[in-house]
Write a protein that holds these residues in place. Structure first.
Motif, PDB file in Angstrom:
ATOM      1  N   GLN A  95       0.819  -1.206   0.000  1.00  0.00           N
ATOM      2  CA  GLN A  95       0.000   0.000   0.000  1.00  0.00           C
ATOM      3  C   GLN A  95       0.863   1.270   0.000  1.00  0.00           C
ATOM      4  O   GLN A  95       0.563   2.225  -0.682  1.00  0.00           O
ATOM      5  CB  GLN A  95      -0.895  -0.034   1.243  1.00  0.00           C
ATOM      6  N   GLU A 170      -4.464  -1.434  -2.642  1.00  0.00           N
ATOM      7  CA  GLU A 170      -4.857  -0.062  -2.994  1.00  0.00           C
ATOM      8  C   GLU A 170      -3.810   0.627  -3.882  1.00  0.00           C
ATOM      9  O   GLU A 170      -3.332   1.715  -3.563  1.00  0.00           O
ATOM     10  CB  GLU A 170      -5.114   0.749  -1.715  1.00  0.00           C
ATOM     11  N   ALA A 173      -4.588   4.335  -4.964  1.00  0.00           N
ATOM     12  CA  ALA A 173      -5.089   5.286  -3.960  1.00  0.00           C
ATOM     13  C   ALA A 173      -4.525   6.696  -4.158  1.00  0.00           C
ATOM     14  O   ALA A 173      -5.212   7.678  -3.917  1.00  0.00           O
ATOM     15  CB  ALA A 173      -4.776   4.775  -2.563  1.00  0.00           C
ATOM     16  N   THR A 202      -9.191  -2.170  -2.990  1.00  0.00           N
ATOM     17  CA  THR A 202      -9.439  -0.864  -3.597  1.00  0.00           C
ATOM     18  C   THR A 202     -10.666  -0.168  -3.034  1.00  0.00           C
ATOM     19  O   THR A 202     -11.576  -0.800  -2.506  1.00  0.00           O
ATOM     20  CB  THR A 202      -9.607  -1.001  -5.130  1.00  0.00           C
TER      21      THR A 202
END
Ligand code: ADP
Ligand code: MG
Length: 271
Positions: A95, A170, A173, A202
């Motif tokens: 992430q 993610e 993001a 997500t």
């Protein structure tokens, strides 16, 4: 790559010990990711997405339940066997962008290193960097690139040599629409052309829309799944259904009468 190179996870429970008590991050999750498809894991912050991805990638082991990767149960492996299997079969995007790239190697050097680890020809780097628009960045260090470029490089790193499984937490993001679109293209292409099972946590509507299969987590359980745009509530292997919070509020004492109609296969839930 064949069907046995998918991921299956069954009855996954993950409990973390903490100073102020224990956290049940996953409470009995079943999920299967087939080769050639993109599976999106959605759900509010804290619902267990990252935990589920780490278990599916064999980075961590579950408290109970089983994960099979490339047709092999990873939960009984030694840490060393798990690491070897992971290196060959899993591309992972963390992430946080800074967790994905080594600060002192150029992007080209890092991608070559991954190609060597996965025992694929260095020419496997070309198609991935072309697709992500990174070809003129191969000589750059991560610190010389924007956040979006770093995240694209992380996706490239995960995809080099077409591992059977690509897991991304993610990944879009912090990306703009155009870069998100490129990352979605890459995930779809790796899934379709190379029969990879792509699993992506997500919040992004575009990522969910373009996934073949969306799984919604809430409080460490799968509340519902979407196949080809149609959402279905999930009944877990012990027969439990998770109601959305707004529906749960209709039953303040959390006790209900169930009426079954076998003629029509209908269940009625009454206070
Ligand atoms: P998400 O990715 O959906 O935000 P996580 O999987 O990160 O959710 O977290 C699920 C729950 O597990 C949260 O309550 C989180 O605080 C807890 N958790 C995650 N990792 C750890 C850890 N290493 N130690 C203790 N608790 C953790
Ligand atoms: Mg997370």
């Amino acid at each position: 790559m064949s069907v046995e190179l998918a991921i299956t996870a069954s009855a996954l429970i993950k409990v973390y010990g903490a100073d102020r008590g224990v956290v049940q991050a996953l409470r009995g999750v079943d999920v299967a990711a087939r080769p050639g498809t993109v599976t999106a894991i959605a759900g509010p912050s804290g619902s267990g997405k990252s935990t589920l991805l780490r278990l599916m990638a064999a980075i961590e082991t579950p408290t109970a339940g089983d994960v099979s990767l490339a047709g092999v149960s990873v939960t009984t492996m030694s840490p060393r066997q798990r690491r070897a299997l992971r290196r060959r079969t899993v591309g992972y995007v963390h992430q946080r962008p800074t967790d994905n790239l080594l600060p002192d190697l150029t992007i080209g050097e890092q991608l070559s290193l991954v190609a060597r680890h996965r025992q694929v020809d260095p020419s496997a780097i070309g198609p991935v960097t072309d697709l992500l628009g990174l070809t003129d960045r191969l000589g750059h260090l991560p610190g010389e690139m924007s956040g979006g470029e770093q995240q694209r490089a992380a996706m490239a790193r995960a995809s080099v040599g077409s591992p059977a499984v690509i897991i991304a937490d993610e990944p879009t993001a912090e990306l703009d629409r155009a870069t998100t679109h490129q990352v979605c293209d890459l995930m779809a292409q790796v899934a379709q052309d190379r029969s990879a099972a792509v699993v992506v946590a997500t919040h992004d509507p575009e990522v969910m829309e373009r996934a073949d299969h969306v799984l919604f987590l809430r409080d460490g359980a799968v509340q519902s799944e979407t196949f080809e745009g149609e959402e279905r509530a999930v009944i877990d292997s012990t027969g439990r259904i998770q109601l959305p919070p707004e529906v749960l509020a209709w039953y303040p004492d959390q006790r209900v009468r169930l009426e079954f109609d076998p003629e029509t296969n209908t269940i009625v839930i009454k206070p």
